[in-house]
Scaffold this motif. Structure first.
Motif, short mmCIF file in Angstrom:
data_model
loop_
_atom_site.label_atom_id
_atom_site.label_comp_id
_atom_site.label_asym_id
_atom_site.label_seq_id
_atom_site.Cartn_x
_atom_site.Cartn_y
_atom_site.Cartn_z
N ASN A 195 0.85 -1.20 0.00
CA ASN A 195 0.00 0.00 0.00
C ASN A 195 0.88 1.24 0.00
O ASN A 195 2.08 1.17 0.24
CB ASN A 195 -0.98 0.01 1.18
CG ASN A 195 -0.29 -0.07 2.52
OD1 ASN A 195 0.94 -0.09 2.61
ND2 ASN A 195 -1.06 -0.14 3.58
N ASP A 199 -1.29 5.76 2.84
CA ASP A 199 -2.15 4.80 3.55
C ASP A 199 -1.46 4.28 4.81
O ASP A 199 -2.09 4.08 5.85
CB ASP A 199 -2.51 3.62 2.64
CG ASP A 199 -3.55 3.98 1.59
OD1 ASP A 199 -4.27 4.98 1.80
OD2 ASP A 199 -3.63 3.28 0.58
N LYS A 202 -1.78 6.85 7.55
CA LYS A 202 -3.10 6.80 8.19
C LYS A 202 -3.19 5.63 9.16
O LYS A 202 -3.76 5.75 10.25
CB LYS A 202 -4.21 6.68 7.14
CG LYS A 202 -5.61 6.70 7.74
CD LYS A 202 -6.69 6.61 6.69
CE LYS A 202 -8.07 6.60 7.34
NZ LYS A 202 -9.16 6.46 6.36
#
Length: 470
Positions: A195, A199, A202
């Protein structure tokens, strides 16, 4: 009579102790499992900025409104009314009271590593009969300690905080010695995670979201501080020390072993890393430190949990029976109330196991709204008093961070937490009716807020019915 006040060092230790519980010992694995070193550094930078602004909010409020005691509850009530203040207090109290049960569970799970074997399980994962009995004994021993005076309890917490921070410093010192720049630079972007870096950032935020819970400790106990000016300073000092420890431990770990190796470690992962550096004694050191750490956190959080209902009872938000101090100036009935709830939750741990873990995560999300209200109150206060631009900026940034962490927590958990607010609202209405002489005396804003909660409760029930409790 114990009417001694808490000094700056003990206040700072309370803030630090409540933030550093069991999570720090699993932090290397938790972060390595979701992010490479690049995303980890970005995530800590964002969290560091946000939490410092939140801490500065407590600092500035304590100076703009030095007469306000109680922190989370009092600030929300002063800024946004009785009902909002109660909701902030209820969410915080429920989060704290249910959350501290987890400390007892982790403590006896840690003890189990020294006593249990394949043929004989005594403490297990902290949910056996032996763990239940041991945890119950600690609940009421801590009750007796706090009942003797906040100063005495804070002194015990100070000693325990020193004991638990020292091994963390030892870990950092050893990690600096064994740190390999080549190992740290391996796959900095975490390509094996499949990813993007954004991402991953987060995902790190979802972890760092919880590690600073407890930042408000000095403000909650402000009435017991020797000097009101110490409240804000203790908050900022606690944040800075915790932030340095968190960042150093997670970043340096990636220079000891590759990220994927750390990600596969069992928790507490610091034990495995210390084992890599100094051998099998590392596990013993970290496990002992973990036990001391969570028990110290239990003391500080119990103090916070007993203070909030007492402050609310003074204004009719909680039942008047909780508005009572003993000869040592301790809110004794509120302390009993908290103790009985913790004891009830220990029964849930014994009987339900995983369901309790879900309840813990849901209740923890209830603390996010109180944090948002702190930033919002400073922002409102700064404009009302035409404070300096940097105070207005602090309020704005803390509010922005509060909105962000609400988003990061996820809608499902926030909605389900609404169901935990409903019994609190019923308690508030009952207490207010008694306190106001047979009237509710709600304004239009409060009536509108109750309507919003009623609608959200219907939505929350639907989510609750479809929720995966693991």
């Amino acid at each position: 009579m114990s009417n001694k006040k808490i000094g700056l060092v003990s206040l700072t230790a309370l803030v630090l102790s409540s933030m550093i519980g069991s999570g720090i010992f699993s932090l290397p694995q938790n972060m390595a499992a979701v992010a490479g070193s690049e995303a980890l550094l970005i995530g800590w930078a964002i969290t560091g900025v946000g939490i410092i602004f939140l801490g500065l909010s407590f600092f500035y409020i304590s100076r703009l409104k030095p007469e306000l005691d109680g922190g989370i509850y009092t600030y929300a009530r002063e800024g946004f009314g009785d009902l909002t203040g109660f909701l902030s207090a209820w969410g915080y109290w429920l989060c704290a009271t249910i959350g501290i049960v987890g400390y007892l569970v982790v403590a006896f799970e840690g003890i189990g590593t020294f006593t249990d074997s394949e043929n004989q399980v005594i403490f297990g994962q902290g949910n056996t009969v032996a763990s239940f009995i041991g945890s119950s004994v600690i609940v009421w021993l801590v009750h007796l300690l706090i009942a003797k005076g906040v100063k005495e309890a804070a002194s015990v917490n100070l000693v325990a905080t020193v004991v638990k921070v020292f091994p963390l410093i030892l870990f950092i010192a050893l990690a600096l010695w064994y740190f390999s720049p080549e190992t740290f630079r391996q796959d900095m972007q975490g390509s094996a995670l499949n990813n993007s870096v954004s991402d991953q950032v987060k995902n790190t935020m979802l972890i760092t979201l919880w590690v600073f819970t407890g930042v408000e400790g000095a403000a909650v106990l402000s009435a017991h501080a020797k000097k009101r000016s110490d409240v804000g300073l203790a908050t900022v000092l606690g944040i800075v020390i915790a932030l340095v420890l968190y960042v150093a431990i997670t970043v340096l770990s990636l220079g000891i072993l590759p990220r994927e190796v750390i990600a596969a470690m069992p928790n507490p992962s610091m034990a495995g890393l210390l084992n890599e550096m100094i051998g099998s004694s590392g596990k013993i050191i970290i496990t002992f430190c973990l036990i001391v750490s969570v028990l110290a956190s239990y003391i500080s959080w119990t103090m916070y949990s007993s203070e909030i209902p007492y402050r609310g009872a003074q204004n009719g938000a909680f039942p008047q029976i909780l508005n009572k101090l003993n000869s040592n100036d301790i809110p004794i009935n509120s302390l009993w109330f908290t103790g009985f709830i913790v004891q009830f939750c220990l029964v849930l741990v014994l009987l339900t196991g995983k369901s309790y873990e879900a309840l813990l995560l849901i209740s923890t999300s209830m603390i996010l709204v109180p944090y948002l209200l702190i930033g919002a109150y400073l922002l409102k206060l700064a404009f009302l008093q035409n404070a300096a631009w940097h105070i207005k900026l602090t309020g704005f940034m803390a509010t922005l961070y509060g909105i962000w962490i609400l988003y990061a927590a996820g809608l499902d958990y926030l909605l389900i937490s609404v169901s935990l607010y409903v019994p609190g609202i019923a308690l508030f209405l009952h207490s207010r009716y008694r306190h106001q002489g047979g009237k509710f005396n709600l304004n239009k804003w409060e009536k509108g807020l109750l309507l919003v909660f009623a609608l959200l409760f219907i939505w929350a029930i639907q989510v609750l019915l479809n929720f995966d409790w693991g």
